[in-house]
Structure formats: structure tokens, C-alpha cells
Design an enzyme around this catalytic site. Sequence first.
Site, PDB file in Angstrom:
ATOM      1  N   TYR A  89       0.820  -1.200   0.000  1.00 26.28           N
ATOM      2  CA  TYR A  89       0.000   0.000   0.000  1.00 26.28           C
ATOM      3  C   TYR A  89       0.862   1.262   0.000  1.00 26.28           C
ATOM      4  O   TYR A  89       1.787   1.417   0.807  1.00 26.28           O
ATOM      5  CB  TYR A  89      -0.934   0.042   1.227  1.00 26.28           C
ATOM      6  CG  TYR A  89      -1.683   1.337   1.301  1.00 26.28           C
ATOM      7  CD1 TYR A  89      -2.770   1.579   0.463  1.00 26.28           C
ATOM      8  CD2 TYR A  89      -1.270   2.362   2.154  1.00 26.28           C
ATOM      9  CE1 TYR A  89      -3.425   2.792   0.480  1.00 26.28           C
ATOM     10  CE2 TYR A  89      -1.923   3.579   2.185  1.00 26.28           C
ATOM     11  CZ  TYR A  89      -2.998   3.793   1.338  1.00 26.28           C
ATOM     12  OH  TYR A  89      -3.639   5.004   1.343  1.00 26.28           O
ATOM     13  N   GLY A  96      -5.433   5.442  -0.690  1.00 23.78           N
ATOM     14  CA  GLY A  96      -6.850   5.420  -0.364  1.00 23.78           C
ATOM     15  C   GLY A  96      -7.574   4.322  -1.086  1.00 23.78           C
ATOM     16  O   GLY A  96      -7.123   3.170  -1.136  1.00 23.78           O
ATOM     17  N   HIS A 119      -1.689  17.021  -2.318  1.00 21.86           N
ATOM     18  CA  HIS A 119      -2.149  17.419  -0.999  1.00 21.86           C
ATOM     19  C   HIS A 119      -1.760  18.854  -0.637  1.00 21.86           C
ATOM     20  O   HIS A 119      -2.043  19.305   0.479  1.00 21.86           O
ATOM     21  CB  HIS A 119      -1.596  16.461   0.070  1.00 21.86           C
ATOM     22  CG  HIS A 119      -2.362  15.187   0.183  1.00 21.86           C
ATOM     23  ND1 HIS A 119      -1.865  13.978  -0.252  1.00 21.86           N
ATOM     24  CD2 HIS A 119      -3.605  14.926   0.677  1.00 21.86           C
ATOM     25  CE1 HIS A 119      -2.754  13.029  -0.024  1.00 21.86           C
ATOM     26  NE2 HIS A 119      -3.818  13.578   0.532  1.00 21.86           N
ATOM     27  N   ASN A 231       1.607  10.848   6.637  1.00 18.82           N
ATOM     28  CA  ASN A 231       0.539   9.950   7.061  1.00 18.82           C
ATOM     29  C   ASN A 231       0.606   9.725   8.574  1.00 18.82           C
ATOM     30  O   ASN A 231       0.732   8.596   9.046  1.00 18.82           O
ATOM     31  CB  ASN A 231       0.695   8.627   6.306  1.00 18.82           C
ATOM     32  CG  ASN A 231      -0.515   7.720   6.407  1.00 18.82           C
ATOM     33  OD1 ASN A 231      -0.384   6.516   6.337  1.00 18.82           O
ATOM     34  ND2 ASN A 231      -1.693   8.277   6.559  1.00 18.82           N
ATOM     35  N   ARG A 334     -16.101  29.832  46.487  1.00 23.99           N
ATOM     36  CA  ARG A 334     -16.160  28.649  47.339  1.00 23.99           C
ATOM     37  C   ARG A 334     -15.908  27.352  46.570  1.00 23.99           C
ATOM     38  O   ARG A 334     -15.299  26.407  47.080  1.00 23.99           O
ATOM     39  CB  ARG A 334     -17.539  28.613  48.006  1.00 23.99           C
ATOM     40  CG  ARG A 334     -17.726  27.467  48.939  1.00 23.99           C
ATOM     41  CD  ARG A 334     -19.058  27.481  49.689  1.00 23.99           C
ATOM     42  NE  ARG A 334     -20.077  28.358  49.192  1.00 23.99           N
ATOM     43  CZ  ARG A 334     -21.362  27.980  49.053  1.00 23.99           C
ATOM     44  NH1 ARG A 334     -21.741  26.761  49.331  1.00 23.99           N
ATOM     45  NH2 ARG A 334     -22.254  28.848  48.636  1.00 23.99           N
TER      46      ARG A 334
END
Length: 564
Positions: A89, A96, A119, A231, A334
Amino acid sequence: MTRNPEPRRTAPFTSKRCTVNDTGPLVMVKNVAPDELEVGADNLTIGETVCLARNPRQRRAGLHEGAIARMRNSVALKHRLIADRQPIYGVTTGFGDSCIRQISPDKVIELQRNLVRYHLNGSGPDAAAEVVRATMLIRANCLARGYSSVRPEVVRLLLDCLNADVLPVIPERGSVGASGDLVPLCYLANMLTGAGEVRFRGTLWPAERALAEAGLRPIVLQAKEALALINGTSFMSGFAVLAAADATELAAAADVCTALAVEALLGNRGHFEAVIHTQKPHPGQLRSAARIRALLAGSQLCRDQPQVLAENPELGDQGYVQLTHPIQDRYSIRCAPHVTGVLLDTLDWVRPWLHTEINSTNDNPLFDVDTQSVYNGGNFYGGHVGQAMDSLKVAVASVGDLLDRQLALIVDEKFNRGLTPNLIPRFADDDYQAGLHHGFKGMQLACSALTAEALKLAAPATVFSRSTEAHNQDKVSMGTIAARDARTIVELVQNITAIHLAALCQAVELRGHERLGRGTLAAFRAVRKRVAFLDADRRSDTDIAALVELIRSGELRRVSIEEV
């Protein structure tokens, strides 16, 4: 060559002592020597990351020797599998949902080049330099673990750029947090190839020219290397570690502010007695109450419970009596440890999560030398960072709201127990200045606006998963958006805290600051070194900036909590 200028941030961290305040052993760094920080040894801390990001001249980063051998063995495995023409891959297949398309070994370099190109579509403001430095260090550390099949030369170049302060220009927007920070990190990968723009010596440079000026040469990314660079979760982690460090200082500052508010309002110190909080022993609540007690030690402005009772009229045989001192203070005083304690407890689990993340292998696929195999998974998913930041930002925003409520009491003459309206100086009625000044009226208005913005941004980002990339990335983390929101909320609350701190010091000076507790007096003196008493209306934005730096640098904590 023009770009939008880097967005204005709070004042840079300039402390000569690189110190990050954390209670756990994972992240404490003090007096860091200017030696080399080893990357790839699985022990990078949040503190070291923050110090290098904000003080780049104090320490250099280099590769751990063991990491070099691991990386080379991983690269050798990759080349063997490529030679076997096995589909891998992102190496010999598309990305993808294109993973069904295998390419021949002679195309693998061009495939990596195209991955970066398509990208490069980020938008929005450019990430601050400290975020970029943290990102570069974390990404190098993750790749140096040796499971990503990246050559040592690539990680060395990344560290050389970091050490030379050659920083890629990275737009903040564009990541869904799975498959990691693809869009932001591709700007980092692009720089290593000599393309794109960088910040160097205070200005924008073409990457290739800046590298040459720094004595560095760009690199050709080989099989898997571009994918490994982009990635992963390093961009969101860069925001996250800085936000966590700053939130730690905010928690300390909130306790200082609460202690000063008790004194400014002539309040009841008994609310912070240990016996109360040990009956609900959340660690953060216990710590916050203990710090407030310590800060108030020796104070002559606040009262213990027996003193409150003694100063009130006795009921005797009467059916009704109006007390002169309230038996208990309002919730924002408080219940402060119950609010700030939540932030402290949140940080106690956020920090280990981030420590794991920045020392992890968070890309895909992974190459395991021991089994001589390649594995496909989803370590790029930013779920832990996203959940940590969504939780942190809620806790920080709640502290901001707490301090805003305290400020509302301090400036309002109906509730501030005899202080002047809006903390204006005391003028005689026949003084010409009487009626002309409005003190902290404008500051309280600004604080309210900042608080509203912080609360608006506190909605969780991680629930807004979108299906992307042809339904391959059909469940995404939105971790980067969560981390960016956390950064923004932290900055807003730093300014809220600064405004409140200025108002509190004005209030206690009107009361008589010489009667403060030991810790609050130390805090008062630290503030007065930067911001003077408001004796007439003046611009206050520079005062706010100075006090933000006092908080962010850790100095307020050190002088008031650690050293007293």
C-alpha cells in the site's frame, strides 16, 4: 512573493530557563543543558518538545544511534518486498481507495512526488513557528522508531532544518485527522525536496534557497517516504503538547487568582480547609484547595470560619438578626477547587496520552523486520489526541468562565464589599478627577467577550466525523481541529486570566496589599514589576500582554506557589 502574515499570537516564550511545569515524571524538564536531544529513543517528553519549540537555540536534536540501524533494516525489507513485486500500500499501489491499482517498481518515486503535490491545498492562517517546530520534532521522532521504512538521511535532513530553524510554511486548515495530517504535513515533506516556501531568519524564503543558505541539500523522496512523512498525527500533536503545557500554567494561575479574590472580597478562607476536600478526594480538587490555602497563609485580609462567626452579631434571644459577614462565599469563590481541580485531573490523563502519541509509529503501512512482513493498519488515526483536546478545551474554558465570574464580583460595587466601582482610584468629591475615570469597566467588558468566545469553541470537534475520499476514510478523528480549538481556547483564557490578575492586584492594593498572604504577596509583586496601579484611565492592551507572558512563562507559578 507574498503570503498572509503569521497570525498574531501571545508574546513569545522568552524565559532563559527552559522549564515546563508538570506533576508527572513523563514531562518534567528543568534547566535543560544545551546538549543534543536524541530522537528515536522512545523517550521524548512533552517538556522537551515544548522547550525546543519555544527556545530553539537552547538545544539541538539528533538521531539516536539505535534508530539509525532500525531504519536501515526497515528500508532493506521494503526494497526486498518491492523487488518481489508484492503489492504494498502506498508504495506499489495507489492511495486510499486506489489501493486496488498496482504499479511497477520503476514508478514508485514519481508516485511519492505526486502524493505531496496533490495534498498541497491547505488554507487559513499559517501555523505559528512553535507549532511547526514541535511538529517537525515529533514527526522525526515517530519515523526514527524504524517501522516506517524511511532512510536515516530523510530524518537527518528534517532535524537539520529544525536545528537551523528552517521552517516550512504550513497552513493550519485542511486535516480531518485521518489518515493523519495529510494536508499540513505535505508542506513539511515538500520543503525537504527543496520546494515551497519556508520561514528562515525572520522572513519568507524559497525552500531551496534557504536550505542552501543553511548548508543543506534537498532530498529526493523514495518509495514510501512521502507517505511516511505525511501519514501521521504529528501536526495535531504539535498543537496538543503546547496547549497542555500552557493549560498547566493556567491551572496554577487560576489558583493564584482565586486566592487573591478571597482577599479582595474579605472572604472566608475556611472554604479551602483540607477536611472539606478529603471528603471528596479527587486529586486535582485536593491539589487546588491545598495551593489556595498555602497562598493565603498569613493573610490578614481574609477570615477563617471561627473569625467569621466571631465578627457577626449573636442571635441571643432575638428572633432574627442581620449578619454583617456572610457565612459562606459565592460559588465562584467557594467552589473554585472543584472547577480548577477538573482541569488538573484532566491534564493528569491527557499528558500520558500525548506522551504515548509522540513516541509512537503512527503511519501506514508498517514494516516489521522481526517478521520480515509489512502490515496495514490505522495508526494514523488521531482519536486519542482528539479526545484529549476536546476534554482539555472544555476544562480550560470552564476555568475561564470561573475567573470571569470572579471578576464580575470584584468590579461591581454591589458585590465587592466596599471596594470602589470598577476599582477606580479613590478620589475626594471635590477632586477635579472625580467622575472622570472608569477603571476596569472596559477590561471587564473585554473579558466577557473573551469568555463567550472560549465557551463557544468548547463544543467537541471529534463528534463531527465526515466520510471522505470515496468512503475509504469513512470515519475520521477531527483531532487536528480539536487540537487547534484547544490552542485557541488556551490563548483566550490566558488573556482572561491576565485581565483578572490585573484587576485583583488593583483591588488588593486598594485594600492594603501589605496584608496579603505570603504567596499572594509574591504574586502581587510579580505583577507590579510589569503592570502599575491604575491611577487613571489608560490603554491596557500592553498590560494584558505583559501578564499573559508572566503566566505562560511559568514565572507566576514559580514565585507564588513553588518558592513560597
